[in-house]
Design a protein around this motif. Structure first.
Motif, PDB file in Angstrom:
ATOM      1  N   THR A   7       0.836  -1.207   0.000  1.00 44.57           N
ATOM      2  CA  THR A   7       0.000   0.000   0.000  1.00 44.57           C
ATOM      3  C   THR A   7       0.866   1.251   0.000  1.00 44.57           C
ATOM      4  O   THR A   7       0.624   2.181  -0.768  1.00 44.57           O
ATOM      5  CB  THR A   7      -0.967   0.001   1.199  1.00 44.57           C
ATOM      6  N   GLY A   8       1.880   1.261   0.840  1.00 46.54           N
ATOM      7  CA  GLY A   8       2.796   2.401   0.860  1.00 46.54           C
ATOM      8  C   GLY A   8       3.485   2.593  -0.472  1.00 46.54           C
ATOM      9  O   GLY A   8       3.658   3.726  -0.947  1.00 46.54           O
ATOM     10  N   ASN A   9       3.876   1.500  -1.094  1.00 41.75           N
ATOM     11  CA  ASN A   9       4.522   1.570  -2.399  1.00 41.75           C
ATOM     12  C   ASN A   9       3.564   2.140  -3.451  1.00 41.75           C
ATOM     13  O   ASN A   9       3.953   2.963  -4.279  1.00 41.75           O
ATOM     14  CB  ASN A   9       5.008   0.183  -2.814  1.00 41.75           C
ATOM     15  N   LEU A  10       2.306   1.709  -3.408  1.00 37.76           N
ATOM     16  CA  LEU A  10       1.312   2.228  -4.345  1.00 37.76           C
ATOM     17  C   LEU A  10       1.062   3.724  -4.124  1.00 37.76           C
ATOM     18  O   LEU A  10       0.956   4.495  -5.091  1.00 37.76           O
ATOM     19  CB  LEU A  10       0.003   1.450  -4.225  1.00 37.76           C
ATOM     20  N   VAL A  11       0.984   4.131  -2.865  1.00 32.34           N
ATOM     21  CA  VAL A  11       0.806   5.559  -2.567  1.00 32.34           C
ATOM     22  C   VAL A  11       2.008   6.337  -3.089  1.00 32.34           C
ATOM     23  O   VAL A  11       1.862   7.399  -3.706  1.00 32.34           O
ATOM     24  CB  VAL A  11       0.593   5.796  -1.056  1.00 32.34           C
ATOM     25  N   GLY A  12       3.202   5.814  -2.862  1.00 35.22           N
ATOM     26  CA  GLY A  12       4.412   6.478  -3.367  1.00 35.22           C
ATOM     27  C   GLY A  12       4.402   6.623  -4.876  1.00 35.22           C
ATOM     28  O   GLY A  12       4.741   7.677  -5.417  1.00 35.22           O
ATOM     29  N   ALA A  13       3.985   5.572  -5.579  1.00 35.39           N
ATOM     30  CA  ALA A  13       3.914   5.628  -7.043  1.00 35.39           C
ATOM     31  C   ALA A  13       2.873   6.644  -7.493  1.00 35.39           C
ATOM     32  O   ALA A  13       3.092   7.393  -8.457  1.00 35.39           O
ATOM     33  CB  ALA A  13       3.589   4.236  -7.612  1.00 35.39           C
ATOM     34  N   LEU A  14       1.731   6.697  -6.791  1.00 33.36           N
ATOM     35  CA  LEU A  14       0.694   7.679  -7.130  1.00 33.36           C
ATOM     36  C   LEU A  14       1.195   9.106  -6.926  1.00 33.36           C
ATOM     37  O   LEU A  14       0.966   9.983  -7.775  1.00 33.36           O
ATOM     38  CB  LEU A  14      -0.564   7.430  -6.294  1.00 33.36           C
ATOM     39  N   VAL A  15       1.898   9.323  -5.839  1.00 33.15           N
ATOM     40  CA  VAL A  15       2.460  10.655  -5.565  1.00 33.15           C
ATOM     41  C   VAL A  15       3.393  11.075  -6.696  1.00 33.15           C
ATOM     42  O   VAL A  15       3.320  12.203  -7.192  1.00 33.15           O
ATOM     43  CB  VAL A  15       3.182  10.677  -4.199  1.00 33.15           C
ATOM     44  N   ILE A  16       4.261  10.179  -7.116  1.00 30.40           N
ATOM     45  CA  ILE A  16       5.198  10.477  -8.206  1.00 30.40           C
ATOM     46  C   ILE A  16       4.445  10.744  -9.508  1.00 30.40           C
ATOM     47  O   ILE A  16       4.710  11.713 -10.221  1.00 30.40           O
ATOM     48  CB  ILE A  16       6.216   9.329  -8.396  1.00 30.40           C
ATOM     49  N   ALA A  17       3.490   9.877  -9.837  1.00 27.81           N
ATOM     50  CA  ALA A  17       2.732  10.039 -11.081  1.00 27.81           C
ATOM     51  C   ALA A  17       1.962  11.360 -11.100  1.00 27.81           C
ATOM     52  O   ALA A  17       1.982  12.097 -12.101  1.00 27.81           O
ATOM     53  CB  ALA A  17       1.775   8.863 -11.273  1.00 27.81           C
ATOM     54  N   LEU A  18       1.289  11.676 -10.006  1.00 27.47           N
ATOM     55  CA  LEU A  18       0.544  12.931  -9.949  1.00 27.47           C
ATOM     56  C   LEU A  18       1.486  14.133  -9.965  1.00 27.47           C
ATOM     57  O   LEU A  18       1.220  15.122 -10.643  1.00 27.47           O
ATOM     58  CB  LEU A  18      -0.345  12.974  -8.705  1.00 27.47           C
ATOM     59  N   GLY A  19       2.583  14.038  -9.214  1.00 24.39           N
ATOM     60  CA  GLY A  19       3.548  15.142  -9.186  1.00 24.39           C
ATOM     61  C   GLY A  19       4.122  15.427 -10.563  1.00 24.39           C
ATOM     62  O   GLY A  19       4.215  16.581 -10.989  1.00 24.39           O
ATOM     63  N   ASP A  20       4.488  14.367 -11.273  1.00 25.63           N
ATOM     64  CA  ASP A  20       5.032  14.544 -12.623  1.00 25.63           C
ATOM     65  C   ASP A  20       3.993  15.135 -13.567  1.00 25.63           C
ATOM     66  O   ASP A  20       4.280  16.060 -14.333  1.00 25.63           O
ATOM     67  CB  ASP A  20       5.543  13.212 -13.179  1.00 25.63           C
ATOM     68  N   ALA A  21       2.768  14.601 -13.514  1.00 29.96           N
ATOM     69  CA  ALA A  21       1.705  15.104 -14.396  1.00 29.96           C
ATOM     70  C   ALA A  21       1.373  16.557 -14.076  1.00 29.96           C
ATOM     71  O   ALA A  21       1.186  17.379 -14.989  1.00 29.96           O
ATOM     72  CB  ALA A  21       0.465  14.224 -14.277  1.00 29.96           C
ATOM     73  N   LEU A  22       1.314  16.885 -12.796  1.00 29.31           N
ATOM     74  CA  LEU A  22       1.030  18.270 -12.416  1.00 29.31           C
ATOM     75  C   LEU A  22       2.135  19.201 -12.911  1.00 29.31           C
ATOM     76  O   LEU A  22       1.849  20.254 -13.494  1.00 29.31           O
ATOM     77  CB  LEU A  22       0.876  18.393 -10.898  1.00 29.31           C
ATOM     78  N   ARG A  23       3.379  18.819 -12.672  1.00 32.10           N
ATOM     79  CA  ARG A  23       4.487  19.675 -13.089  1.00 32.10           C
ATOM     80  C   ARG A  23       4.435  19.919 -14.594  1.00 32.10           C
ATOM     81  O   ARG A  23       4.483  21.056 -15.052  1.00 32.10           O
ATOM     82  CB  ARG A  23       5.838  19.060 -12.695  1.00 32.10           C
ATOM     83  N   VAL A  24       4.302  18.868 -15.376  1.00 31.21           N
ATOM     84  CA  VAL A  24       4.292  18.996 -16.836  1.00 31.21           C
ATOM     85  C   VAL A  24       3.102  19.841 -17.305  1.00 31.21           C
ATOM     86  O   VAL A  24       3.258  20.780 -18.082  1.00 31.21           O
ATOM     87  CB  VAL A  24       4.279  17.600 -17.513  1.00 31.21           C
ATOM     88  N   ASP A  25       1.904  19.519 -16.826  1.00 31.95           N
ATOM     89  CA  ASP A  25       0.719  20.218 -17.317  1.00 31.95           C
ATOM     90  C   ASP A  25       0.654  21.666 -16.836  1.00 31.95           C
ATOM     91  O   ASP A  25       0.232  22.550 -17.585  1.00 31.95           O
ATOM     92  CB  ASP A  25      -0.551  19.464 -16.926  1.00 31.95           C
ATOM     93  N   LEU A  26       1.075  21.934 -15.609  1.00 34.01           N
ATOM     94  CA  LEU A  26       1.065  23.308 -15.114  1.00 34.01           C
ATOM     95  C   LEU A  26       2.113  24.151 -15.828  1.00 34.01           C
ATOM     96  O   LEU A  26       1.848  25.303 -16.203  1.00 34.01           O
ATOM     97  CB  LEU A  26       1.284  23.352 -13.602  1.00 34.01           C
ATOM     98  N   GLU A  27       3.296  23.579 -16.018  1.00 34.96           N
ATOM     99  CA  GLU A  27       4.340  24.316 -16.731  1.00 34.96           C
ATOM    100  C   GLU A  27       3.940  24.549 -18.184  1.00 34.96           C
ATOM    101  O   GLU A  27       4.218  25.616 -18.745  1.00 34.96           O
ATOM    102  CB  GLU A  27       5.676  23.585 -16.622  1.00 34.96           C
ATOM    103  N   THR A  28       3.270  23.593 -18.800  1.00 34.95           N
ATOM    104  CA  THR A  28       2.798  23.755 -20.178  1.00 34.95           C
ATOM    105  C   THR A  28       1.724  24.836 -20.253  1.00 34.95           C
ATOM    106  O   THR A  28       1.750  25.691 -21.143  1.00 34.95           O
ATOM    107  CB  THR A  28       2.255  22.420 -20.727  1.00 34.95           C
ATOM    108  N   ALA A  29       0.796  24.821 -19.302  1.00 38.99           N
ATOM    109  CA  ALA A  29      -0.305  25.795 -19.307  1.00 38.99           C
ATOM    110  C   ALA A  29       0.177  27.215 -19.062  1.00 38.99           C
ATOM    111  O   ALA A  29      -0.386  28.169 -19.599  1.00 38.99           O
ATOM    112  CB  ALA A  29      -1.339  25.419 -18.247  1.00 38.99           C
ATOM    113  N   SER A  30       1.237  27.355 -18.273  1.00 41.48           N
ATOM    114  CA  SER A  30       1.674  28.692 -17.879  1.00 41.48           C
ATOM    115  C   SER A  30       2.943  29.169 -18.581  1.00 41.48           C
ATOM    116  O   SER A  30       3.223  30.364 -18.595  1.00 41.48           O
ATOM    117  CB  SER A  30       1.921  28.739 -16.369  1.00 41.48           C
ATOM    118  N   GLY A  31       3.730  28.226 -19.102  1.00 36.60           N
ATOM    119  CA  GLY A  31       5.022  28.610 -19.659  1.00 36.60           C
ATOM    120  C   GLY A  31       6.032  28.971 -18.584  1.00 36.60           C
ATOM    121  O   GLY A  31       7.043  29.602 -18.864  1.00 36.60           O
ATOM    122  N   ARG A  32       5.750  28.560 -17.350  1.00 37.30           N
ATOM    123  CA  ARG A  32       6.608  28.908 -16.210  1.00 37.30           C
ATOM    124  C   ARG A  32       6.922  27.651 -15.408  1.00 37.30           C
ATOM    125  O   ARG A  32       6.240  26.652 -15.526  1.00 37.30           O
ATOM    126  CB  ARG A  32       5.894  29.895 -15.302  1.00 37.30           C
TER     127      ARG A  32
END
Length: 175
Positions: A7-32
């Motif tokens: 369960t901890g491993n799955l939560v860790g993977a979810l955190v990484i996946a969401l963090g990466d997706a957020l970083r990419v999509d937010l940086e793409t949307a803002s150019g920052r």
């Protein structure tokens, strides 16, 4: 029954996946970069915060926060204004363009999170929300941590009187 850390491993993977997706999509949307996105979202949620308060929320050095605000000001997304209580401090206030950019950041964030939640039923989302409330409260020992956790939050969707992170910070302040 033990899950041997799965369960901890799955939560860790979810955190990484969401963090990466957020970083990419937010940086793409803002150019920052992600720090600028967080600064814009924070300034939208808490207008008139000082550069130092923004620095603490974003976990930046004083020089890093100054450079970040300088860049946002140069792009006409924020203005520095004298604070009423302390004429030496400067409040960070979004311009109209800055508010538009902050709203674009939050829209991109909502889209990423909607994609992640889409496979869940309404009942599963309710269960997840209850569990997240407990987990987030447990991870919030103080005000500074609260502000840091919520630096990219859409406070209109999670009002402070119902936010598990805010409520945990308030409990810690009263203790």
């Amino acid at each position: 029954m033990s899950d041997d850390g799965r369960t901890g491993n799955l939560v860790g993977a979810l955190v990484i996946a969401l963090g990466d997706a957020l970083r990419v999509d937010l940086e793409t949307a803002s150019g920052r970069g992600i720090s600028a996105c967080a600064a814009l979202a924070t300034a939208l949620a808490y207008p008139g915060e000082s550069v130092d308060a923004l620095r603490r929320t974003l976990g930046l050095s004083a020089a890093g926060a100054t450079r970040l605000v300088d860049g946002l000001q140069a792009d006409k997304l924020v203005e520095r204004r004298a604070e009423l209580e302390d004429g030496r401090s400067r409040a960070v206030v979004l311009t109209d363009a800055g508010r538009k950019q902050a709203k674009a950041v939050l829209a991109a964030r909502r889209a990423v999170l909607a994609r992640a939640l889409a496979p869940l039923s309404k009942r599963e989302r309710g269960e997840l929300a209850r569990m997240l409330n407990v987990m987030l409260a447990a991870l919030t020992p103080d005000r500074q941590t609260c502000d840091r956790i919520c630096r990219l939050c859409d406070v209109s969707r999670c009002p402070q009187d119902n936010c598990p992170v805010e409520l945990a910070a308030l409990r810690a302040e009263r203790a």
